[in-house]
Design a protein around this motif. Sequence first.
Motif, PDB file in Angstrom:
ATOM      1  N   ARG A 102      20.639 -13.492 -24.543  1.00 24.70           N
ATOM      2  CA  ARG A 102      19.532 -13.428 -25.498  1.00 24.70           C
ATOM      3  C   ARG A 102      19.846 -14.229 -26.754  1.00 24.70           C
ATOM      4  NH1 ARG A 102      15.633  -9.645 -24.260  1.00 24.70           N
ATOM      5  NH2 ARG A 102      16.183  -8.213 -22.560  1.00 24.70           N
ATOM      6  N   LEU A 134      12.743 -14.628 -21.367  1.00 25.16           N
ATOM      7  CA  LEU A 134      12.073 -15.445 -20.352  1.00 25.16           C
ATOM      8  C   LEU A 134      11.978 -16.903 -20.793  1.00 25.16           C
ATOM      9  CD1 LEU A 134       9.026 -16.709 -19.476  1.00 25.16           C
ATOM     10  CD2 LEU A 134      10.514 -15.774 -17.717  1.00 25.16           C
ATOM     11  N   TYR A 161      14.500 -12.833 -15.736  1.00 24.48           N
ATOM     12  CA  TYR A 161      14.694 -11.999 -16.912  1.00 24.48           C
ATOM     13  C   TYR A 161      16.177 -11.765 -17.185  1.00 24.48           C
ATOM     14  CZ  TYR A 161       9.754 -11.065 -16.031  1.00 24.48           C
ATOM     15  OH  TYR A 161       8.402 -11.203 -15.807  1.00 24.48           O
ATOM     16  N   ASP A 170       4.219 -16.121 -17.084  1.00 25.09           N
ATOM     17  CA  ASP A 170       4.810 -15.406 -18.219  1.00 25.09           C
ATOM     18  C   ASP A 170       4.791 -16.289 -19.471  1.00 25.09           C
ATOM     19  OD1 ASP A 170       5.285 -13.294 -16.517  1.00 25.09           O
ATOM     20  OD2 ASP A 170       7.397 -13.082 -17.056  1.00 25.09           O
ATOM     21  N   ASP A 205       9.212  -6.564 -21.857  1.00 27.58           N
ATOM     22  CA  ASP A 205      10.661  -6.523 -22.038  1.00 27.58           C
ATOM     23  C   ASP A 205      10.975  -5.439 -23.067  1.00 27.58           C
ATOM     24  OD1 ASP A 205      13.243  -7.356 -23.504  1.00 27.58           O
ATOM     25  OD2 ASP A 205      13.241  -8.711 -21.771  1.00 27.58           O
ATOM     26  N   ALA A 256       4.875  -9.226 -19.447  1.00 27.69           N
ATOM     27  CA  ALA A 256       5.011 -10.041 -18.240  1.00 27.69           C
ATOM     28  C   ALA A 256       3.638 -10.552 -17.819  1.00 27.69           C
ATOM     29  CB  ALA A 256       5.646  -9.220 -17.120  1.00 27.69           C
ATOM     30  N   ARG A 279      16.125  -4.102 -14.818  1.00 29.02           N
ATOM     31  CA  ARG A 279      15.638  -5.400 -14.339  1.00 29.02           C
ATOM     32  C   ARG A 279      14.290  -5.199 -13.662  1.00 29.02           C
ATOM     33  NH1 ARG A 279      18.696  -9.655 -10.963  1.00 29.02           N
ATOM     34  NH2 ARG A 279      17.757  -8.339  -9.391  1.00 29.02           N
TER      35      ARG A 279
END
Length: 383
Positions: free
Chosen positions: A191, A198, A187, A223, A260, A267, A26
């Motif tokens: 998914r 994000l 984050y 972001d 990521d 980021a 993270r």
Amino acid sequence: MTRCLRRVGLGGLLLALGACAVPHARRTDVLFWNQPQREAAFRAMDTHYASNVVHHGTPYPLPAGTPLHPRFADGTTLERYMADHHVAGIMVVQHGKVRLERYGLGAGPATRWTSFSVAKSFTATLVGAALHDGAIHGLDDKVIRYLPELAAGAYRDVTVRQLLTMTSGVRWNEDYADPASDVARMYEGTRQPGVPLLVSYMAALPRQFAPGQQWVYKTGETDLVGILVTRATGRTLAAYLAEKVWEPYGMGSDAFWLKDDVDGTEAGGSGVSATLGDYARFGQFLLDGGRAGGRQVLDDGWLADATAKHADIGAPGRGYGYQWWTYDDGGYAGIGIFGQLLHVDPARELVIVQLAAWPVATSDAEALARAAFVRAVIAGAGD
């Protein structure tokens, strides 16, 4: 991965003082590191997290100028200031010459230090380049033109300009001390195939104000700007920064841009690590009008527009532009948590860079001390 676990132990997985990048770590856990971990890891973020390289070019010279001695109003010495505030590096460039360069915390000219939210100003500068290239059509485009995944939520009527000025009206909590805040959790989540994590997080946020009505500081939105630039240009932020600025202007060292480790999203709001000298060169690039390699990099009028006050932040003499903090005297700054600073003063042809590891992400006392340092430099700049 197993070797990393053996080296640092399960409890210190994210906090190793130098070893290997950790899959699925993270990135926002940096908010909760202790002081030794900060001072060790801020100079080596690419060993903790996945990153892309920003390739450098032939170094732009930064010759030595007349030494500058900051004049603190209360008589504080520069050495005392640096020690009290855990400062890793200070550089002052005026009229293209280095007038002050100091290091602390074991850092040196080759040390790459994380910039935290100074990276926001880098990301916004790439918007200016993308406008110049025609990859972004205009700041009043709806964000969903580039990020259609946001069409069903609170961002559906938000413009690129409103993202840049953080006036989207979408609800957000930027409390760095709260593990449950948006900035600590942005984050996280499930998914979705083909969608940056994000973006999935931001798409679920509710509306609080009408677009354009209220300024609220939101790292997650920068972001989004970064992803927008990547979508528009077809380049990673690292590759686009290298192409437009880092190589042609002549940064002296490669930089890193965190990403990521699964979906590859960089980021945009807090991801750049570079040397002290290269942060200063970036400020000089702006003072030089956004030209690199003999060519104009940014859209016509971009710099003046980006560094003008577009949002009221409730602080006299200050405001917010396109990811730059603005000052009524014409200066502007990229400011990052834990003490990072890139201050540009066009009237004095002055660039001030500070890299640090404050004991807290932000506080009024630390911010006032940093502002006093800037005033001390300006006071000494005329000597």
